[in-house]
Design a protein around this motif. Structure first.
Motif, PDB file in Angstrom:
ATOM      1  N   LEU A  36      48.299  45.313  87.653  1.00  0.00           N
ATOM      2  CA  LEU A  36      47.966  45.495  86.239  1.00  0.00           C
ATOM      3  C   LEU A  36      47.061  46.697  86.009  1.00  0.00           C
ATOM      4  CD1 LEU A  36      47.434  41.807  85.108  1.00  0.00           C
ATOM      5  CD2 LEU A  36      49.297  43.336  84.445  1.00  0.00           C
ATOM      6  N   GLY A  37      46.255  47.039  86.995  1.00  0.00           N
ATOM      7  CA  GLY A  37      45.354  48.181  86.872  1.00  0.00           C
ATOM      8  C   GLY A  37      46.007  49.513  87.204  1.00  0.00           C
ATOM      9  N   THR A  38      47.228  49.475  87.704  1.00  0.00           N
ATOM     10  CA  THR A  38      47.930  50.699  88.067  1.00  0.00           C
ATOM     11  C   THR A  38      48.263  51.512  86.821  1.00  0.00           C
ATOM     12  OG1 THR A  38      48.920  49.581  89.958  1.00  0.00           O
ATOM     13  CG2 THR A  38      49.981  51.615  89.227  1.00  0.00           C
ATOM     14  N   LYS A  39      48.027  52.813  86.897  1.00  0.00           N
ATOM     15  CA  LYS A  39      48.347  53.686  85.765  1.00  0.00           C
ATOM     16  C   LYS A  39      49.713  54.329  85.979  1.00  0.00           C
ATOM     17  CE  LYS A  39      43.817  54.830  84.073  1.00  0.00           C
ATOM     18  NZ  LYS A  39      42.986  55.879  83.521  1.00  0.00           N
ATOM     19  N   PHE A  40      50.404  54.535  84.876  1.00  0.00           N
ATOM     20  CA  PHE A  40      51.695  55.204  84.942  1.00  0.00           C
ATOM     21  C   PHE A  40      51.906  55.984  83.648  1.00  0.00           C
ATOM     22  CE2 PHE A  40      52.629  51.506  82.551  1.00  0.00           C
ATOM     23  CZ  PHE A  40      53.738  51.778  81.773  1.00  0.00           C
ATOM     24  N   THR A  41      52.818  56.922  83.705  1.00  0.00           N
ATOM     25  CA  THR A  41      53.157  57.722  82.533  1.00  0.00           C
ATOM     26  C   THR A  41      54.519  57.274  82.031  1.00  0.00           C
ATOM     27  OG1 THR A  41      51.944  59.586  83.469  1.00  0.00           O
ATOM     28  CG2 THR A  41      53.478  60.067  81.677  1.00  0.00           C
ATOM     29  N   LEU A  42      54.582  57.000  80.747  1.00  0.00           N
ATOM     30  CA  LEU A  42      55.852  56.580  80.148  1.00  0.00           C
ATOM     31  C   LEU A  42      56.791  57.768  80.009  1.00  0.00           C
ATOM     32  CD1 LEU A  42      54.580  54.292  77.264  1.00  0.00           C
ATOM     33  CD2 LEU A  42      55.944  53.580  79.208  1.00  0.00           C
ATOM     34  N   GLY A  43      58.042  57.550  80.391  1.00  0.00           N
ATOM     35  CA  GLY A  43      59.059  58.562  80.150  1.00  0.00           C
ATOM     36  C   GLY A  43      59.528  58.472  78.700  1.00  0.00           C
TER      37      GLY A  43
END
Length: 150
Positions: A36-43
């Motif tokens: 849940l703490g992982t960051k990601f960038t939305l495509g």
């Protein structure tokens, strides 16, 4: 004929099994919190556009928990009652979560002065059994570990 059962041995085995079960549950919680703490960038796509439409900044990386909450908020705005309940629960804005928060505060106060907690939410003095249950819950939550007796 049945052989005699050593109750102490059975109790020990049960305790070991419970300990293993709690450890597995803790490990699963830790993994879930890390995910849940992982960051990601939305495509680019429908999700990104939907989040942008409800005012969520989507150009920077966001945590998965924030993305889930954002999606649920969007669903709540669309009339999904379960999604709304989820969002209110997370924000601790329901009576149930307010009660849980109040219990946590009381348990926190018990750390400083456990004998000072003498009145419950109805203004009545709790019984010794109720106080014992409060202490047990506090120990279970890891808040009040200096008392091992009930």
């Amino acid at each position: 004929m049945n052989e005699p059962v050593d109750m102490r041995q059975l109790g020990k085995l049960g305790g070991l099994a419970a300990s293993r079960s709690k450890q597995k549950a803790k490990e699963a919680r830790d993994v879930a919190r890390n995910v849940l703490g992982t960051k990601f960038t939305l495509g680019e796509g429908k999700l990104k556009e939907s989040l942008r439409n409800i005012g969520i900044q989507v150009d920077k990386p966001i945590q998965i928990r924030a993305a889930i909450l954002s999606v649920m908020s969007g669903m709540a705005l669309s009339g999904n009652i379960k999604a709304a309940r989820f969002v209110f629960d997370i924000a601790e804005e329901t009576e149930e979560t307010k009660l849980t928060r109040a219990k946590r505060k009381m348990l926190d106060r018990m750390v400083d002065c456990p004998d000072a907690i003498t009145i419950d939410s109805n203004g009545e003095i709790p019984t010794p059994e109720e106080l014992g249950e409060i202490r047990r819950q506090a120990r279970e939550l890891g808040i009040y570990e200096n008392d091992s007796t009930d």
